[in-house]
Design an enzyme around this catalytic site. Structure first.
Site, PDB file in Angstrom:
ATOM      1  CB  ALA A  73      -0.993   0.029   1.150  1.00  0.00           C
ATOM      2  CB  ALA A  74       4.409   2.072  -0.446  1.00  0.00           C
ATOM      3  N   GLY A  75       2.169   2.589  -2.608  1.00  0.00           N
ATOM      4  CA  GLY A  75       1.675   3.310  -3.778  1.00  0.00           C
ATOM      5  C   GLY A  75       0.325   3.956  -3.529  1.00  0.00           C
ATOM      6  CG  ASP A  76      -3.088   1.656  -2.853  1.00  0.00           C
ATOM      7  OD1 ASP A  76      -3.161   1.931  -4.057  1.00  0.00           O
ATOM      8  OD2 ASP A  76      -3.266   0.501  -2.408  1.00  0.00           O
TER       9      ASP A  76
END
Length: 291
Positions: free
Chosen positions: A237-240
């Site tokens: 979830a780093a991209g989110d």
């Protein structure tokens, strides 16, 4: 306000020293069930980064549904357009290794029942500063939301797949990671992929993990913002987190470089913690790290 039309999944996360290869069994060291899904993740990230957020999507009538609704509500997200459908909620099976890398299998569940966007959904979206979309809902629903939105559309093209022309025509900003950008354009180099993306949409940001992010627009502006150097515990979830924080910064009218630094800082904070929704930083934490 930021609106999110997307998926809600329960993440079933196994932590292990080395991820198993095909046909191999390894012993894990921990297991967690953590609410996630790219749509819900981006909604929570944007809410924690300081925005008013509305989420449009679906969960099942199983035990996971109320947990995911409660997690969104606890983050301050408006869930009045979160439907409950018969059957299982979406789930994601995630393996996280000791380097913080992950592999993910998503089973859509209730997300697959979202085949369109209703008049009530569009009324919520119309009140927002931006609509965030991903590709964990059926493509026809994503295309319908993008085409009917009266606000700027931000697309995270994940899971990577062929993108219909009618979707791209409705997108204002696309935010793939390096692998997704290569899959869309057929070009391995991020600079070359960025140029190709700008032939499809007006603005693009390619996230580069530990190398930061690359931005471009059809006006000719180009920016490369470095990542904040940290030790990654879990990159799930780093991209989110990046997209949610970026949407907030843009809605606040921040210059592009400042918005990208805000988003990369939020992502850097998230990878230092385990899980998806559990890892996302608050506005206070982001601002403190930027000082």
């Amino acid at each position: 306000m930021i609106s999110v039309f997307g998926s809600a999944n329960m993440d079933l996360v196994a932590y292990t020293t080395i991820a198993p290869r095909r046909g191999e069994t390894v012993t894990g060291r921990a297991f967690s069930t953590i609410p996630g899904g790219k749509g819900a993740n981006q909604a929570i990230a944007a809410a924690r980064a300081g925005a008013e957020v509305a989420f449009v999507g679906a969960v099942g009538d199983d035990a996971f549904g109320p947990v995911m609704r409660g997690t969104l509500e606890s983050a301050g997200v408006d869930v009045s357009r979160l439907r409950v459908v018969p059957g299982s909620s979406g789930i994601a099976h995630i393996v996280v290794d000791d380097d913080g890398g992950n592999s993910i299998i998503v089973v859509p569940g209730a997300n697959g029942a979202v085949t369109g966007v209703s008049t009530e959904d569009l009324a919520v979206i119309a009140r927002s500063d931006a609509l965030l979309l991903q590709l964990e809902l059926p493509m026809e629903a994503v295309v319908a939301a993008a085409r009917q939105a009266k606000v700027p559309v931000v697309l995270t093209p994940a899971p990577a797949q062929e993108l219909p022309r009618e979707l791209l025509a409705a997108v204002d900003l696309i935010v793939p990671n390096e692998i997704e950008a290569a899959a869309i354009t057929g070009l391995a180099g991020p600079e070359e992929a960025l140029m190709a993306l700008l032939e499809l949409v007006p603005e693009a940001v390619i996230t580069l993990g530990g190398e930061g992010a690359l931005y471009g627009s059809r006006t000719g502006e180009r920016l490369r913002v470095p990542a904040v150097p940290v030790k990654a515990v879990d990159t799930t979830a780093a991209g989110d987190t990046f997209v949610g924080a970026l949407a907030v910064a843009r809605a606040e009218g921040r210059p592009h470089e400042e918005a990208l630094r805000f988003a990369t800082t939020a992502a850097a904070l998230s990878v230092q913690r385990a899980g998806a929704s559990t890892s996302m930083p608050t506005r206070h934490e982001i601002d403190a790290s930027l000082r």
